[in-house]
Design an enzyme around this catalytic site. Sequence first.
Site, PDB file in Angstrom:
ATOM      1  N   SER A   1     -58.006  34.228 -13.167  1.00 53.02           N
ATOM      2  CA  SER A   1     -57.138  34.387 -12.006  1.00 53.02           C
ATOM      3  C   SER A   1     -57.794  33.774 -10.764  1.00 53.02           C
ATOM      4  O   SER A   1     -58.084  32.582 -10.746  1.00 53.02           O
ATOM      5  CB  SER A   1     -56.803  35.872 -11.822  1.00 53.02           C
ATOM      6  OG  SER A   1     -55.768  36.056 -10.898  1.00 53.02           O
TER       7      SER A   1
ATOM      8  N   ASP B   1     -46.435  35.502 -16.943  1.00 54.03           N
ATOM      9  CA  ASP B   1     -47.352  35.487 -15.802  1.00 54.03           C
ATOM     10  C   ASP B   1     -46.789  34.567 -14.732  1.00 54.03           C
ATOM     11  O   ASP B   1     -46.458  33.414 -15.017  1.00 54.03           O
ATOM     12  CB  ASP B   1     -48.729  34.976 -16.270  1.00 54.03           C
ATOM     13  CG  ASP B   1     -49.792  35.004 -15.186  1.00 54.03           C
ATOM     14  OD1 ASP B   1     -49.464  35.294 -14.017  1.00 54.03           O
ATOM     15  OD2 ASP B   1     -50.960  34.731 -15.515  1.00 54.03           O
TER      16      ASP B   1
ATOM     17  N   HIS C   1     -50.310  38.480 -17.189  1.00 56.88           N
ATOM     18  CA  HIS C   1     -51.506  38.249 -16.377  1.00 56.88           C
ATOM     19  C   HIS C   1     -52.501  39.385 -16.623  1.00 56.88           C
ATOM     20  O   HIS C   1     -52.129  40.556 -16.655  1.00 56.88           O
ATOM     21  CB  HIS C   1     -51.132  38.194 -14.902  1.00 56.88           C
ATOM     22  CG  HIS C   1     -52.228  37.703 -14.024  1.00 56.88           C
ATOM     23  ND1 HIS C   1     -52.485  36.366 -13.842  1.00 56.88           N
ATOM     24  CD2 HIS C   1     -53.143  38.363 -13.270  1.00 56.88           C
ATOM     25  CE1 HIS C   1     -53.504  36.221 -13.015  1.00 56.88           C
ATOM     26  NE2 HIS C   1     -53.928  37.421 -12.657  1.00 56.88           N
TER      27      HIS C   1
END
Length: 319
Positions: A163, A258, A288
């Site tokens: 991320s 995501d 995610h």
Amino acid sequence: MTPSSADEPHPDVQAFLELYESLDAPEFSEITPEEARRNFEELRVTDEPDIELASVEDHTIDGPHGDLAVRSYDPGTEGDDRPLLLYFHGGGWVIGSIDTHDGVCRKLADDTGYPVVSVDYGLAPEHPFPEGLQDCYAALEWAAEQADELHADPEKIVVGGDSAGGGLAAGLSLLVRDQGGPEIAHQLLIYPSVGDAAATEAYEANKEGYFLTESDMEWFRGHYFETEIDMGNVYAFPLFANDLSDLPPATIITAGFDPLRDVGANYADRLADAGVSVEYHNYDDMIHGFFSMISDPIDLDPAHEAHDAAVANMDATLE
């Protein structure tokens, strides 16, 4: 790359989403960064690690903004020419720590046989862009300098993260190419934040109901970026760079449900078009954060498969 999502999330993911919803956790926008960090630590940190390694040590190094904490993981494999993985945790540049990602780093060390160094870079809003990136650069220099002590090859350093951490790894690779620094041999980018996700189909389809929400992302960006100009900086969002040639080979992992899926896929396309070797993997029924879902209470087979794919790609590049 044209990634897609499955008809519905994996049953175990759906169960997680229902459980998470039942916790009635406050929105990030309703609490302070300090409260958000405590909540995330409570969700992610366990007392007993699932994987024991030969050595796990905490270090304090000189960073550009003061002391910088890093944690080294040694799986106990033999040889002084092992690759080294420098890992940057996720958390929207605002939350997360070496503790929240301890399990991921233990598994990566155990699966690869490489020493892993996890970096506790400075978090926003106390340390807005580009301070976290500067911390990552300092950690890269330290890892290269300490390679002998870590029984690793300084010419086989992998930078990786998930991320926001994946975005930092990508930004660091671009920064080193442009301004110099220790050689980077591979990038491991796990659903990386490398561009303006709001302009993609995945953002529109997945911005609510799949753990990472539109309001979460706005809250993260609001704390990390002090100006609109910073949001256009290529080292913050490397997808904005005109030239992506001569970057290290990359492994990019995304998830079907995501909002960051398409920026990761687009970055894989841009790298490939620039002549960079890329291995891209999309897990179409995942969300995610799934790469960290590798132990109870949420232990996903596709997460372990993603780890296996990442390890295989790194090994192939670094052999």
